[in-house]
Enzyme design. Sequence first.
Site, mmCIF file in Angstrom:
data_model
loop_
_atom_site.group_PDB
_atom_site.id
_atom_site.type_symbol
_atom_site.label_atom_id
_atom_site.label_comp_id
_atom_site.label_asym_id
_atom_site.label_seq_id
_atom_site.Cartn_x
_atom_site.Cartn_y
_atom_site.Cartn_z
ATOM 1 N N LYS A 49 40.132 46.635 19.152
ATOM 2 C CA LYS A 49 40.020 46.842 20.377
ATOM 3 C C LYS A 49 40.214 48.191 20.965
ATOM 4 O O LYS A 49 40.549 49.142 20.073
ATOM 5 C CB LYS A 49 41.420 46.543 21.395
HETATM 6 P P1 NAD Z 1 38.933 40.773 35.581
HETATM 7 O O1 NAD Z 1 38.866 42.528 35.855
HETATM 8 O O2 NAD Z 1 37.471 40.007 35.438
HETATM 9 O O3 NAD Z 1 39.684 39.624 36.473
HETATM 10 C C1 NAD Z 1 41.452 40.927 36.479
HETATM 11 C C2 NAD Z 1 42.234 39.687 37.910
HETATM 12 O O4 NAD Z 1 43.003 40.163 37.334
HETATM 13 C C3 NAD Z 1 41.704 40.264 38.915
HETATM 14 O O5 NAD Z 1 41.332 38.897 39.829
HETATM 15 C C4 NAD Z 1 42.689 41.124 39.881
HETATM 16 O O6 NAD Z 1 42.226 40.996 40.655
HETATM 17 C C5 NAD Z 1 44.013 40.408 39.268
HETATM 18 N N1 NAD Z 1 44.942 42.034 39.193
HETATM 19 C C6 NAD Z 1 44.702 43.237 38.547
HETATM 20 N N2 NAD Z 1 45.958 43.813 38.645
HETATM 21 C C7 NAD Z 1 46.833 42.865 39.660
HETATM 22 C C8 NAD Z 1 47.620 42.319 40.011
HETATM 23 N N3 NAD Z 1 48.811 43.625 40.213
HETATM 24 N N4 NAD Z 1 48.743 41.324 40.861
HETATM 25 C C9 NAD Z 1 47.381 40.344 40.468
HETATM 26 N N5 NAD Z 1 46.093 40.492 40.396
HETATM 27 C C10 NAD Z 1 45.969 41.566 39.816
HETATM 28 O O7 NAD Z 1 38.990 40.249 33.663
HETATM 29 P P2 NAD Z 1 39.563 39.020 32.673
HETATM 30 O O8 NAD Z 1 37.877 39.612 32.257
HETATM 31 O O9 NAD Z 1 38.959 38.128 33.803
HETATM 32 O O10 NAD Z 1 40.337 39.718 32.172
HETATM 33 C C11 NAD Z 1 41.782 39.310 32.525
HETATM 34 C C12 NAD Z 1 42.524 39.137 31.387
HETATM 35 O O11 NAD Z 1 42.237 37.839 30.356
HETATM 36 C C13 NAD Z 1 42.793 40.031 30.958
HETATM 37 O O12 NAD Z 1 43.743 40.467 29.711
HETATM 38 C C14 NAD Z 1 42.036 40.557 29.851
HETATM 39 O O13 NAD Z 1 42.652 40.821 28.413
HETATM 40 C C15 NAD Z 1 41.973 38.787 28.784
HETATM 41 N N6 NAD Z 1 41.197 38.312 28.479
HETATM 42 C C16 NAD Z 1 39.302 38.675 29.130
HETATM 43 C C17 NAD Z 1 38.705 37.787 28.373
HETATM 44 C C18 NAD Z 1 37.028 38.245 29.008
HETATM 45 O O14 NAD Z 1 36.080 37.180 27.924
HETATM 46 N N7 NAD Z 1 36.653 38.763 29.922
HETATM 47 C C19 NAD Z 1 38.241 37.169 27.404
HETATM 48 C C20 NAD Z 1 40.086 37.421 26.616
HETATM 49 C C21 NAD Z 1 40.849 37.528 27.278
#
Ligand code: NAD
Length: 438
Positions: A125
């Site tokens: 990571k």
């Molecule tokens: P992203 O940045 O596209 O979305 C994040 C979301 O979280 C947004 O809707 C944002 O508004 C919300 N958010 C941020 N702070 C917040 C708060 N204080 N209160 C409420 N909502 C809040 O990110 P993503 O790619 O969707 O990833 C989300 C999670 O999933 C992360 O933990 C990431 O590590 C995990 N993840 C992502 C992937 C991927 O393929 N994108 C894969 C595995 C895990």
Amino acid sequence: MTATATELPRGSVTQELGFPDDPDNLYTQTVNTMLNAADLINLKHRTRIILAQPKNEIMVHFPVKMDDGHHKLFKGYRIQHNNACGPYKGGFRFHPDVHLDDVKSLAFLMTMKCAVVRIPFGGGKGGVKVDTRELSDGELQRLSRRYCSAIMDQIGPDVDIPAPDVGTNAQIMAWFADTYMMSSAHQHHDALRCVTGKPVEFGGSEGREKATGQGVADTLAEMLPGIGIPLQGMKVSLLGFGNVNGWGGQILQDMGATIVAVADHTGFIRNDNGIDCKALYQHNMQTGGIAGYAEADAINEEDFYRTQVDVFIPGALEQMIKEKQADWLDCKVMAEAANAPCDPSGDRRCQEKGIEVIPAILANAGGVTVSYFEWVQNKNAVTWSAEQVDRELNRHMVVAAQRTLARRNELKCPLREAAFASALDHIGDVYKVRGIFP
Ligand code: NAD
């Protein structure tokens, strides 16, 4: 009789490695979950101590020229946790709250995640401490390229393969790949495999953007009938509506679920008759958040968590579900779309309340699985159709879910320990046949 290595008490690993006794530390939390599962399957002591620390911790500082002409120094990390099963694999994020211990935990979870779905990768990571909202497009591009060049000697298509995470996207992966490929040592086209999550026109895979949300939906479709929740008409709330939950919400809606509440950094909304996630997705794209969506009521944080649902899907940032939020929750199942969404107190409270938690290393493994498909396509210079990607992803998710359920039944433990045990089964077997060098 003297105790064998595998019979050593659990605390001995953390004591031996000199870990601080801090239950609120995300890294300690991750290691303790691994050690709990290791106890259940009597994992060898040597494998426990290897996994308890990352193999490499890379920290870099690099300057970026800002639009006004001055240079700003940024701090970045790349953690390479374990590569026993294959090259290190895991995303990198651009976020102001990037800290070493959090990146270490996320790298650790990637090792476990790849092992749960049995793809031939280890865990890594990365991240840069930066608020991208303060950057112009040009500054973002220069930052992305300088981060790539700062870690370039430590990564590579068969060594360590980054991908998108919070605050990074396909465009940033394209700049990253281009930087890697343009450097003198890496100009051959096979170097495209140095990163996944690229745009489809530049070596990306069909289905990668929605893959994590699709994997969450595939996992729920496989597991919920056994828990007695029919997909058709089940009520769902979503914390976060970005890449993962924005897609996951739309896919679950297509499967017959009703999304009744959604939260993101701009607010909390509810509509007991259902929120149309396709319309909300468009609203989110246009306005940058869910606030102001006309077809739902604005509510407060407590009302959001107290909304009665079958499945709650946290898909925002880590450690957001603390004891208070867990106390409010009114759900039967929590599917962890985000990594480590609960802190230890929240996790304990969910267990006390009997909430069935589908752990992140299983539930959100769809993203890295399709990243693996992208890497395979790049390696073989072929492209798969969207249908082939969906079919292969579903096969991986279903088998991983079944393996986890089987381990839960055998070991009589929560799903989190069962998923870790399934991952450790595989990693333990690999170490058994590889041995420890020399
Ligand atoms: P992203 O940045 O596209 O979305 C994040 C979301 O979280 C947004 O809707 C944002 O508004 C919300 N958010 C941020 N702070 C917040 C708060 N204080 N209160 C409420 N909502 C809040 O990110 P993503 O790619 O969707 O990833 C989300 C999670 O999933 C992360 O933990 C990431 O590590 C995990 N993840 C992502 C992937 C991927 O393929 N994108 C894969 C595995 C895990």
